[in-house]
Design a protein around this motif. Structure first.
Motif, mmCIF file in Angstrom:
data_model
loop_
_atom_site.group_PDB
_atom_site.id
_atom_site.type_symbol
_atom_site.label_atom_id
_atom_site.label_comp_id
_atom_site.label_asym_id
_atom_site.label_seq_id
_atom_site.Cartn_x
_atom_site.Cartn_y
_atom_site.Cartn_z
ATOM 1 N N GLY A 109 0.811 -1.214 0.000
ATOM 2 C CA GLY A 109 0.000 0.000 0.000
ATOM 3 C C GLY A 109 0.839 1.256 0.000
ATOM 4 O O GLY A 109 0.565 2.207 -0.745
ATOM 5 N N VAL A 110 1.885 1.276 0.822
ATOM 6 C CA VAL A 110 2.795 2.424 0.850
ATOM 7 C C VAL A 110 3.478 2.580 -0.502
ATOM 8 O O VAL A 110 3.526 3.679 -1.073
ATOM 9 N N GLY A 111 4.023 1.486 -1.030
ATOM 10 C CA GLY A 111 4.739 1.564 -2.297
ATOM 11 C C GLY A 111 3.845 1.992 -3.439
ATOM 12 O O GLY A 111 4.220 2.851 -4.262
ATOM 13 N N HIS A 112 2.649 1.414 -3.500
ATOM 14 C CA HIS A 112 1.730 1.748 -4.590
ATOM 15 C C HIS A 112 1.228 3.184 -4.472
ATOM 16 O O HIS A 112 1.161 3.910 -5.478
ATOM 17 N N LEU A 113 0.882 3.616 -3.259
ATOM 18 C CA LEU A 113 0.440 4.999 -3.080
ATOM 19 C C LEU A 113 1.569 5.957 -3.443
ATOM 20 O O LEU A 113 1.330 6.990 -4.083
ATOM 21 N N ALA A 114 2.811 5.610 -3.051
ATOM 22 C CA ALA A 114 3.949 6.454 -3.421
ATOM 23 C C ALA A 114 4.078 6.561 -4.935
ATOM 24 O O ALA A 114 4.301 7.654 -5.485
ATOM 25 N N ASP A 115 3.920 5.441 -5.635
ATOM 26 C CA ASP A 115 3.992 5.464 -7.092
ATOM 27 C C ASP A 115 2.895 6.337 -7.688
ATOM 28 O O ASP A 115 3.147 7.126 -8.618
ATOM 29 N N ARG A 116 1.673 6.218 -7.132
ATOM 30 C CA ARG A 116 0.549 7.009 -7.659
ATOM 31 C C ARG A 116 0.759 8.499 -7.378
ATOM 32 O O ARG A 116 0.439 9.348 -8.226
ATOM 33 N N ILE A 117 1.270 8.832 -6.202
ATOM 34 C CA ILE A 117 1.574 10.236 -5.897
ATOM 35 C C ILE A 117 2.592 10.770 -6.892
ATOM 36 O O ILE A 117 2.527 11.919 -7.325
ATOM 37 N N GLY A 118 3.528 9.912 -7.288
ATOM 38 C CA GLY A 118 4.555 10.302 -8.248
ATOM 39 C C GLY A 118 4.096 10.321 -9.690
ATOM 40 O O GLY A 118 4.892 10.643 -10.579
ATOM 41 N N GLY A 119 2.826 9.985 -9.948
ATOM 42 C CA GLY A 119 2.284 10.085 -11.292
ATOM 43 C C GLY A 119 2.019 8.777 -12.002
ATOM 44 O O GLY A 119 1.508 8.771 -13.129
#
Length: 376
Positions: free
Chosen positions: A294-304
């Motif tokens: 969840g952290v990794g995926h949310l970080a990726d989504r925040i990054g575009g």
């Protein structure tokens, strides 16, 4: 057992300080004293608790806690029955990874995350340069832990930790948290009345328990306090970066990625992930594969980045996420509020299903199905 920063909670009031206690510097960014607590989260008389506190106060000097700090910490503190109730009623509720990610990386959280990143880009990028932890990862943890500062908790920490220490189920652990909390007050980082957090003692923007605060909290702003509660999240974000760095984060390495050749598949039939040592560093924050993804995926989504490419299979009731979203929308349109249409059928959706079934004279099960969807 080795406790991670929040493992204990996830298995997921103060007398004026005297002159001999360091007082925190005033700050225009401090958050207000909490109000509007539920009745069971307000101190209530309990003779056993009072006797335990008296005993604790008698041995507090052995922990290096001054009488002035004890007086400051326990003014207004008391037994919180709601804390004990929540501790004893924790259930092992397992969501599917699909449901977890629907919450952790919801459209709302992604939008809020991108806005929060934009507001604090300078600080986040500086933290990445200093600690080596990806700026988006720091931001994503902030988002999962407190929804970017919106939900940090408002329960007085001295009351909650002393209540749980007295209750005894995990008494030794929570006495350590109480001692650490009092030492934080004694150090001048925060006053007891502003030291608030979750019912289980996690505090601030990124939800540190008191012992982890002692070990990893950072005064990034240089004002003499490690203020993880402030409206300015800089100290909390820096503390999170420091925590990850000291728990094995490797600069320049991603957490992992969705990959057809990945070896981690938390949900049968769902996407697979290839992970790195930094994935394990995230799990030191919360020892859960779903949390780290969840952290990794949310970080990726925040990054575009876009959504996951892989699809999840239908659930045990034969419904896909699109089916569940449609079910929620149709129930809400008929006046049976599901609390949103995210595809996660929690208690509110189950109650809406039951109410709809009752209104139609159907057997009341609260269980979704393809037949129910067609009937709507």
């Amino acid at each position: 057992m080795t406790f991670t920063r929040r493992h204990f909670a996830l298995t997921l009031g103060a007398l004026g300080l005297s002159a001999c206690v360091s007082s925190p510097k005033s700050s225009g960014t401090s958050r207000p004293k909490p109000t509007g607590l539920a009745p069971d989260m307000r101190p209530q008389p309990n003779a056993g608790y009072d006797a335990w506190v008296a005993s604790f106060k008698n041995r507090a000097s052995g922990y290096g806690i001054s009488a002035a700090t004890i007086a400051a910490g326990f003014r207004g503190a008391g037994y919180l029955p709601g804390v004990v109730k929540r501790d004893r009623n924790q259930t092992e509720f397992k969501r599917s990874l699909e449901d977890y990610l629907s919450i952790a990386a919801s459209d709302e959280r992604i939008t809020k995350g991108r806005a929060a990143f934009a507001r604090h880009r300078g600080t986040l990028n500086a933290l990445e340069a200093k600690y080596g932890v990806d700026a988006e990862i720091i931001c994503a943890i902030w988002g999962l832990e407190s929804k970017f500062g919106e939900r940090m908790g408002d329960i007085p920490i001295i009351s909650s930790t002393s209540t749980l220490a007295f209750d005894g189920r995990r008494g030794a652990f929570f006495e350590k948290q109480l001692v650490a909390a009092l030492k934080i007050i004694q150090n001048g980082d925060i006053t007891a009345d502003r030291m608030v957090g979750s019912w289980a003692g996690a505090m601030g923007h990124t939800q540190f328990i008191p012992t982890s605060y002692q070990g990893f909290a950072v005064d990034y702003t240089g004002d003499g306090r490690r203020d993880i509660w402030s409206a300015d999240p800089s100290d909390a974000l820096a503390s999170t970066a420091a925590y990850l760095q000291r728990n094995g984060w490797t600069r320049g390495v991603k957490w992992g990625s969705e990959s057809a050749s990945g070896t981690l598949q938390p949900q049968a039939g769902g996407p697979k992930f290839a992970t790195t040592g930094n994935f394990r560093a995230i799990k030191r924050y919360n020892n859960s594969d779903a949390y780290a993804i969840g952290v990794g995926h949310l970080a990726d989504r925040i990054g575009g980045a876009g959504p996951l490419r892989g699809k999840f299979p239908p659930d045990a009731n034969g419904l896909t996420k699109d089916d569940r979203v449609l079910l929620q929308k149709r129930l809400t349109a008929r006046g049976f509020d599901t609390g949103g249409a995210d595809g996660v059928l929690g208690p509110k959706s189950q109650a809406a299903i039951s109410d709809y079934q009752r209104s139609k004279g159907l057997p009341v099960t609260g269980t979704p199905s393809q037949d129910l969807l067609r009937s709507l």
